[in-house]
Write an enzyme that holds these catalytic residues in place. Structure first.
Site, PDB file in Angstrom:
ATOM      1  N   GLY A 295     150.014  75.690 -10.693  1.00  0.00           N
ATOM      2  CA  GLY A 295     150.510  74.490 -10.030  1.00  0.00           C
ATOM      3  C   GLY A 295     151.562  74.869  -8.993  1.00  0.00           C
ATOM      4  CG  PHE A 296     153.158  71.895  -6.407  1.00  0.00           C
ATOM      5  CD1 PHE A 296     152.844  72.126  -5.074  1.00  0.00           C
ATOM      6  CD2 PHE A 296     152.623  70.778  -7.024  1.00  0.00           C
ATOM      7  CE1 PHE A 296     152.023  71.258  -4.374  1.00  0.00           C
ATOM      8  CE2 PHE A 296     151.798  69.894  -6.330  1.00  0.00           C
ATOM      9  CZ  PHE A 296     151.493  70.144  -5.008  1.00  0.00           C
TER      10      PHE A 296
ATOM     11  CG  ASP B 282     155.417  68.081 -14.085  1.00  0.00           C
ATOM     12  OD1 ASP B 282     156.432  68.108 -13.365  1.00  0.00           O
ATOM     13  OD2 ASP B 282     154.394  67.441 -13.788  1.00  0.00           O
TER      14      ASP B 282
ATOM     15  CB  ALA C  63     155.126  68.636  -5.522  1.00  0.00           C
TER      16      ALA C  63
ATOM     17  CD  GLU D 120     151.855  57.101  -4.021  1.00  0.00           C
ATOM     18  OE1 GLU D 120     151.474  57.781  -4.999  1.00  0.00           O
ATOM     19  OE2 GLU D 120     152.572  57.545  -3.120  1.00  0.00           O
TER      20      GLU D 120
ATOM     21  CB  VAL E 236     147.418  80.337 -22.321  1.00  0.00           C
ATOM     22  CG1 VAL E 236     148.533  80.699 -23.294  1.00  0.00           C
ATOM     23  CG2 VAL E 236     147.274  81.419 -21.249  1.00  0.00           C
TER      24      VAL E 236
ATOM     25  N   GLY F  55     149.492  79.048 -15.310  1.00  0.00           N
ATOM     26  CA  GLY F  55     149.505  77.781 -14.586  1.00  0.00           C
ATOM     27  C   GLY F  55     149.646  77.973 -13.089  1.00  0.00           C
TER      28      GLY F  55
END
Lengths: 422, 422
Positions: free
Chosen positions: A14-15, A302, A317, A172, A80, A12
């Site tokens: 991501g952040f 997450d 994040a 948003e 994976v 992964g």
């Protein structure tokens, strides 16, 4: 084990995963980063791609590019599908397996429909670039179909947009859709008045932006409703979503565009590991962010249920980055034989949400900021957090352009299924 | 007929259709513009989207936006499937019909596989944004798969790219793919050396850039081959394309990425009109660019077979624009009762093609320009022809960034079919 030959597999990009790898620079380990995408995605701005404000490439970076100067990092595009913790291997969809000494799982989350998977087709969520272009296409097509239909009921249904879930993403989205209707699109249509669009924000809980101070919630609700056409429905769960519309409580509301911003489900890491998970599928981790009984398997971001000061760390994040940092510290301590760091503690960076153009709400510790100062603070912070000068320039240009001219730069209907035009 | 009530239906928002509408500003007619896309596409730069240099939204503009201040223009998103010239109606896919006094068909062309439609799956052409993102995905995935495979033959096949057709688009694609391999991607992979990529340019005719002066063709061929890994095969038609590779003459060459830049087929306007067409399906038009026997039906751009000074007008943007201008002049003359303009004459704006970064060939009348001065002239001309300050800034930034840093900004694998990863 030869520590210099230590092989860390990170699943992964991501952040959490990226921060972890950055913080292990020069640590003398060998890292393999596996992701099913070729790009890292700046998810906090994904809603702006879904609403035509930003282009896809402005918030995504090729993962390989980020680590091209790190000879210790190998990037693999792959999916994976499982972990063999006994053999210390991750298994990939293409049948291959990669062995690890240490495994870091930071595979994020997907939207969850609370047992109503059939809603997914009608109410896409917002996690990937494809999700964002799908939502963008649906929003724009709804206005197009409203323009061509001659049936007033059909037209009203096409001009009704429903966003389910009133966290920051939901708020948003509603903010920008309202601006599309009132600021960007008017004067372009001949049969319809885009000002007549209805934008519903549906929230099962008692108020929008539940994570914020109630006063800021109220401010955001007022600011949204002032945009015109926005209607906030709190305290009422959605009980049905079809191609025709949504049912809120007992009331059916015709709405052709529905966006899901309500629930998430962690990726299936808990199943791979046969580990304990919370209701949303997040793996319960130890204070060292590892899996109970597997000190060499970290779960971050997450995908993990992390507690700090007795509270669950939110899925945002900054929290993911802090977990990546922390796990890297644990690894470094192990490599040098130093004492293990204290248990992970989350330092809140506050809560932020924009309410369309020129308004936002921010809370940081005891501070409360709202209106245009919050919006500018939010914008500057997000430009800072983007990767590289190129993206910062591009996003700043897109925002500035939209702000000054009222024109969004990525109003494309692409990758469409013709059937969506109905 | 009430001339002020005169209704002109324009099908297709390409260069010809847009220019036609622009030139009728203030003419007192009512115009309906129908396109199956919501955006006008700057096709001359589409190859740069396919090769990661530009983002999709940088070369596409919402059609509605372009005419928002023209109250005489109504834009419709719709797919035309036929014309009833007797009833003076165009028929749309959704079952509706729109009547016209004057009809302008400028629906462009698609790629054609010379009777081998089964090649389309393996060798996508380049006409739409989706085509471009498909090609971009395939090019990037080929490098990814080369990195993960352990079979040397498979790796070589993944690193072989074949472009069929050596007109400007074919040459431009090969130029940038070579730069991806030699300038953008090296250092990012650990198992493969991207310098070993082979890029084939296959042309059935005797030389590349056949429309250019032979000396410039030779210059372009030399410049391409100097990039390394480029191999030009002229005088040999492709006889087979499969998922495994291409057959050139009798030789099979394993190549996992094949791009079609060879033939085009006009959109089916000739069938709609039951009109005479050339072999590529282009409608044969009168010197007034109308269909024989139908003075109120114009066919323009790539859909039309137009002759000027005894030669067929090429299917390029400047020619389409000139035809749009001309048709608008004819309409204006009819509206005012003035004499009909002289037959259409094409003024050649010359030929241009880029050969990757910092090199191009241009010919204009007796002038020949090549190398970096041609590249800069080409770049400035194309920025000028883009629509609006926003796009000019964005494209200039993307080019400048790539030029200075060697990094392309849109290296995204999106909308992928997982099966493509094999």
């Amino acid at each position: 084990m030869d520590e210099n030959g230590r092989h860390i597999v990170v699943v992964g990009a991501g952040f959490a995963g990226l921060q972890f790898i950055k913080d292990l620079k020069g640590a003398g380990v060998r890292i393999t980063l596996i992701d099913q995408r070729n790009h890292h995605l700046f998810q906090p701005l994904l809603y702006q791609v879904a609403t035509t404000l930003l282009a896809t490439s402005e918030i995504a970076w090729p993962i390989r590019r980020l680590f091209r100067d790190r000879d210790d990092v190998t990037t693999l595009l792959g999916t994976v599908i499982g972990v063999d913790a006994t053999a210390r291997e991750v298994r990939l969809e293409d049948g291959s397996a990669i062995s690890y000494d240490t495994l870091v799982i930071a595979t994020g989350a997907r939207h969850a429909y609370f047992g109503h998977d059939e809603w997914a087709e009608h109410a896409p969520g917002l996690k990937t670039l494809e999700d964002a272009t799908t939502i963008r296409r649906r929003i724009l097509l709804a206005f197009e179909r409203a323009e061509t239909t001659t049936d007033p009921d059909e037209r009203a249904a096409e001009l009704t947009f429903a966003v389910i879930g009133a966290g920051p993403t939901g708020v948003e989205l509603v903010g920008i859709i309202a601006e599309l209707a009132h600021r960007i699109l008017p004067r372009e249509f001949r049969q319809i008045d885009t000002h007549r669009a209805r934008i519903l924000l549906v929230e099962a809980g008692p108020r929008i932006l539940a994570a914020f101070d109630p006063e800021l919630s109220q401010y955001a609700a007022d600011a949204l409703e002032k945009k015109g056409g926005v209607q906030i429905l709190t305290g009422t769960p959605v009980t049905q979503i079809t191609a025709q519309g949504i049912t809120v409580g007992d009331d059916f509301i015709p709405a052709r565009t529905v966006i899901w911003a309500a629930g998430v489900q962690a990726s299936p890491a808990a199943e791979w590991l046969d580990a304990e998970a919370d209701r949303a599928g997040r793996v319960m981790v130890t204070p060292a962010l590892t899996v109970d009984g597997h000190p060499d398997i970290f779960v971050l971001g997450d995908t993990a249920h992390v507690e700090s000061d007795g509270q669950m760390v939110p899925g945002i994040a900054p929290a993911a980055k802090q977990q990546g940092q922390y796990a890297a510290r644990v690894i470094r301590a192990r490599l040098t034989g130093a004492e293990a760091p204290d248990p992970f503690r989350y330092r809140s960076m506050g809560n932020l949400a924009t309410i369309g153009r020129n308004s936002a709400v921010i809370e940081y510790k005891k501070w409360r900021l709202r209106g245009w100062p919050a919006w500018w603070a939010w914008g500057i912070a997000h430009i800072y957090f983007l990767i590289g000068t190129r993206s910062r320039l591009a996003v700043a240009l897109s925002w500035l352009w939209s702000f000054v001219t009222g024109q969004n730069s990525a109003r494309l209907i692409t990758q469409g299924d013709n059937s969506e035009r109905r």
